[in-house]
Enzyme design. Structure first.
Site, PDB file in Angstrom:
ATOM      1  N   ASP A 152       0.831  -1.221   0.000  1.00 36.59           N
ATOM      2  CA  ASP A 152       0.000   0.000   0.000  1.00 36.59           C
ATOM      3  C   ASP A 152       0.861   1.264   0.000  1.00 36.59           C
ATOM      4  OD1 ASP A 152      -2.426   1.334  -0.025  1.00 36.59           O
ATOM      5  OD2 ASP A 152      -3.267   0.222   1.655  1.00 36.59           O
ATOM      6  N   TRP A 212      -2.450   3.171  -6.284  1.00 33.84           N
ATOM      7  CA  TRP A 212      -3.609   4.027  -6.588  1.00 33.84           C
ATOM      8  C   TRP A 212      -3.448   4.862  -7.863  1.00 33.84           C
ATOM      9  CZ3 TRP A 212      -2.368   6.419  -1.264  1.00 33.84           C
ATOM     10  CH2 TRP A 212      -2.669   5.521  -0.250  1.00 33.84           C
ATOM     11  N   ASP A 233      -9.961   3.798  -3.653  1.00 32.53           N
ATOM     12  CA  ASP A 233     -10.645   2.583  -3.194  1.00 32.53           C
ATOM     13  C   ASP A 233     -12.039   2.440  -3.792  1.00 32.53           C
ATOM     14  OD1 ASP A 233      -8.429   2.252  -1.697  1.00 32.53           O
ATOM     15  OD2 ASP A 233      -9.441   2.236   0.240  1.00 32.53           O
TER      16      ASP A 233
END
Ligand code: GAL
Length: 436
Positions: A152, A212, A233
């Site tokens: 992440d 992302w 998300d």
């Protein structure tokens, strides 16, 4: 033999520098399950073992689902790292057997275990991150028997901030000088550090970059990992849009723009599946699953398997869509047509992503038609306008096959009209009658 119509579609060459694992790991999109969308931090060893059992019981394993992935919140938030070894300490209340013990149980069922960390000081949930500890953590994870790492992008210290920040959702991104390559960004550097550490280990780990879409990850992700998150998300809504999370429509719209950043060994990741979650209708869930499969995104189930309803399970077990996603010969997913050629792809605020998509598999040409309107609609497709079918002549007859039911619909000449429920997606396979 079926006519090999797919050859006339453009096929992107795989990037020379893609990470190619000798055992084929990462060649095709990953198939599995992850805890975040349904359980968030409320996880425990039992959850994962139960999922592994249900993978077997529900025939998901047989269909190719293999990764059982732990997301955020698995480590000890107070103790963080062992003072002596520097290793991350698991939360033994949640995982009494430790991650190693869980891996053993998952492996005993013929499945693989995934774990989660972060290319920052802390994970998004505030647990220990791996920035600066890449070697130690890669060593620890692989010793535990981990097969997949989701990495992440939260809590990045100031000195690791990119010179030219690029967030895909923003319209005011910094403009780098001509010739600048985001593979030289600090984001890439943070992700490469973990790649190098993983490659130093004696175990193959599927490396899933959860970046992302930052720093134009699609331009360098293939040299760094097997898949890369392209957007914020996901939430289980048709067209929601919040600060960091989005419904299906904006994600599909972005995926349509980036259709050709995916091929064997490297996949845009449109986030884990919400099929079965929130208020998604079955029609919306079908669109979700069909388009994620069609774009060759990893298919990572994100719902509770215990008590799953039959219609939801049937969507997740659609063999033909999984086969399209996992095709051994065609690595590129679908691309929009009609849109994309003459009409610009709409912006993210739109309610209507491109509606027509085409792609090839070893079984023929596939059409995906999304009805993003609020009522049932008929979408007519003239075969002559479909890339890959074009030029075969207007007398050509085609077998139209429904990938949802697994049955042929019939033989058509000139065009086919699909009646599609609101927010649903027709998934069709087209072959000429000269096929088998
Ligand atoms: C987000 C990530 C999610 C989930 C969450 C955990 O950044 O995109 O998929 O992993 O962190 O805190």
């Amino acid at each position: 033999m079926r006519a090999n119509l797919g050859m006339s579609l453009p096929v992107m060459a795989a990037t020379a520098a893609a990470i190619v694992s000798p055992d084929g790991t990462g060649r095709l999109p990953a198939l599995g399950w992850n805890s975040w969308n349904e359980y968030a931090c409320d996880i425990s060893e039992d959850v994962f073992i139960r999922v592994a059992d249900l993978f077997v019981e529900y025939g998901l394993q047989e269909l190719g689902y293999e990764y059982v992935n732990i997301d955020d919140c698995w480590s000890n938030r107070e103790l963080r790292r062992d003072n002596v070894t520097g290793r991350i300490i698991p939360d033994y209340v949640k995982f009494p057997s430790g991650i190693h013990g869980v891996a053993e149980q998952i492996h005993a069922r013929g499945l693989k275990l995934g774990i989660y960390s972060d290319a920052g000081t802390l994970t998004c949930g505030g647990f220990e991150g791996s920035l600066g500890f890449e070697q130690t953590d890669a060593e620890t994870f692989t010793e535990w028997g981990v097969d997949y790492l989701k990495y992440d992008n939260c809590n990045v210290p100031e000195e690791w901030t990119d010179e030219y920040i690029f967030y895909p959702e923003h319209t005011d991104n910094a403009v780098p000088p001509p010739g600048y390559w985001y593979g030289d960004s600090r984001t890439a550097e943070r992700y490469n550090a973990m790649r190098d550490a993983l490659l130093d280990q004696n175990r193959t780990v599927q490396y899933s970059l959860c970046a992302w879409g930052h720093a134009r990850v699609e331009t360098w992700g293939n040299e760094t990992g097997h898949s890369w998150r392209m957007w914020g998300d996901i939430v289980p809504e048709w067209k929601g849009q919040y600060t960091y999370s989005w419904g299906l429509v904006p994600i599909i719209t972005q995926a349509a723009r980036h259709w050709n950043d995916t091929d064997f060994w490297g996949h845009n990741d449109w986030d884990m599946l919400e099929v079965g979650n929130g208020n998604l209708t079955l029609a919306e869930s079908r669109t979700h699953f069909a388009m994620w499969a069609a774009f060759k995104s990893p298919l990572i189930i994100g719902t509770r398997l215990e008590g799953i309803t039959q219609p939801v399970l049937d969507i997740l077990r659609n063999k033909e869509l999984i086969e399209f996603n996992q095709d051994p010969v065609y690595g590129v997913g679908v691309r929009p047509f009609n849109y994309g050629c003459h009409i610009p792809i709409p912006n993210n605020e739109t309610e209507h992503p491109p509606s027509h998509y085409v792609g090839s598999s070893t079984k023929g040409i596939h059409l995906f038609l999304i009805n993003s309107y609020e009522s049932e609609r008929s979408i007519e497709v003239a075969f002559e306008e479909v890339p890959g079918l074009r030029g075969l002549g207007e007398d050509e007859e085609y077998i139209v096959h429904d990938m949802w039911t697994g049955k042929d619909i019939g033989v058509f000449k000139g065009s086919y009209t699909a009646a599609i429920e609101s927010h649903d997606t027709a998934a069709l396979r087209i072959t000429t009658i000269h096929g088998e």
